[in-house]
Design an enzyme around this catalytic site. Structure first.
Site, PDB file in Angstrom:
ATOM      1  N   LYS A   9      22.085 -11.795   4.826  1.00  0.00           N
ATOM      2  CA  LYS A   9      22.676 -10.426   5.166  1.00  0.00           C
ATOM      3  C   LYS A   9      21.679  -9.495   4.538  1.00  0.00           C
ATOM      4  CE  LYS A   9      26.868  -9.116   4.906  1.00  0.00           C
ATOM      5  NZ  LYS A   9      27.573  -9.080   6.241  1.00  0.00           N
ATOM      6  N   THR A  54      27.483 -14.556   6.159  1.00  0.00           N
ATOM      7  CA  THR A  54      26.680 -13.496   5.619  1.00  0.00           C
ATOM      8  C   THR A  54      27.700 -12.643   4.643  1.00  0.00           C
ATOM      9  OG1 THR A  54      27.056 -11.911   7.306  1.00  0.00           O
ATOM     10  CG2 THR A  54      25.039 -13.502   7.575  1.00  0.00           C
ATOM     11  N   ARG A 166     -15.193  14.354   0.463  1.00  0.00           N
ATOM     12  CA  ARG A 166     -13.927  14.558   1.283  1.00  0.00           C
ATOM     13  C   ARG A 166     -12.890  14.292   0.303  1.00  0.00           C
ATOM     14  NH1 ARG A 166     -12.613   9.252   4.974  1.00  0.00           N
ATOM     15  NH2 ARG A 166     -13.117   7.703   3.263  1.00  0.00           N
ATOM     16  N   HIS A 237      -5.265  11.922   6.083  1.00  0.00           N
ATOM     17  CA  HIS A 237      -6.135  12.721   6.267  1.00  0.00           C
ATOM     18  C   HIS A 237      -5.985  14.339   5.974  1.00  0.00           C
ATOM     19  CE1 HIS A 237      -8.038   9.582   8.685  1.00  0.00           C
ATOM     20  NE2 HIS A 237      -6.965   9.261   9.449  1.00  0.00           N
TER      21      HIS A 237
END
Length: 283
Positions: A9, A54, A166, A237
């Site tokens: 489940k 389940t 950067r 980025h």
């Protein structure tokens, strides 16, 4: 021929309020269960005599939340996985995966959902062994400098310029395997998070791979209860905006935050003497 298989489940949503006096506790989980064992008959002939529904798994989650309460997600996952293996003789293993959503307290019975990351747990219990994996997903981190990227391979399709300054940003997905099934789970989790963020902040990065290694190494140095850690670091980025058309210089101040595509750096840092995993743990 029937190959490897399991069933269960998925994504049972559970909110448990602990009403201990006037100050309440709140636990918010997403629980997934997968069972494996002697289940050949149901696949080949439709014979369900070995199949635990389940729906029963879902009910067990809610009943255990009431009967036992819910503390650390690792504890609850261990409780559920051990129950299914112990009570269902046809099973070889039970895997319980939990996403834990944090809420910050605003008052005795008031909370605010915390959105910075999601805690994860995967517990696998077999007849012979138990494996506990903790982790998180979506921990967003950024350094606005102290990151370079140069000296890389260039071919006819390379257009990326080299840089010595950067933005380095990522959304960390991490999983770490414990050496045993006993630990101070809350302290261990927070300690691992603190070590990852500390390494990210203090590493002067020449590559995101180098940062990954620094993060994993510090986690293992600070948390002796862990065998290994798997990190997936998407490179979020940030592209410098060309403002020359407006006669403006852009000295690493104005960026476009990229969405797709993105670089994805993945790696595992393992303790030299770590015992092998007893089940798959980082897929």
């Amino acid at each position: 021929m029937l190959g490897p298989h399991r069933y269960g489940k998925a994504e049972t949503r559970l909110v448990r309020v602990h009403r201990d006096g006037d100050t309440h506790g709140l636990v918010d989980l997403n629980v997934s269960i997968a069972l494996a064992g002697d289940l050949t008959a149901t696949h080949l002939t439709g014979d369900n005599s070995a199949v635990l529904p389940t729906d029963t798994m879902k009910n067990t989650v809610y009943a255990f939340a009431k009967r036992h309460g819910v503390g650390e997600p690792e504890e609850f996952a261990l409780l559920l996985a051990r129950h299914f293996v112990r009570t269902q003789g046809q099973l070889d293993s039970a895997r319980v995966s939990i996403e834990s959503f944090a809420w910050d307290r605003l008052g005795p019975h008031s909370f605010q959902r915390r959105g910075d990351h999601t805690r994860t747990t995967v517990v696998t219990v077999t007849r012979a062994a138990t494996q506990v994996v903790s982790g998180l997903t979506g921990l967003v981190l950024m350094n606005t400098t102290a990151s370079e990227f140069h000296g890389f391979v260039k071919d006819r399709y390379t257009t990326l310029p080299e840089t010595t300054d950067r933005i380095l940003a990522t959304a960390v997905d991490a999983k770490w395997r414990h050496l045993s099934d006993e630990a101070d789970w809350g302290k261990s989790f927070q300690g691992a998070v603190d070590a990852m963020t500390t390494a990210f902040v203090n590493t002067y990065s020449l590559s995101l791979q180098q940062t990954l290694m620094s993060m994993g190494t510090l986690v293992l140095a600070k948390r002796p209860e862990l065998a290994e850690i798997r990190l997936a670091l998407p490179n979020r980025h940030h592209y410098l905006v060309d403002l020359s058309a407006f006669d403006l210089a852009n000295e690493n101040e104005v960026f476009i935050a990229g969405d797709r595509p993105y670089g994805l750096i993945e790696g595992t840092v393992t303790r030299d003497d770590a015992p092998p995993a007893t089940a798959e743990w980082y897929q």
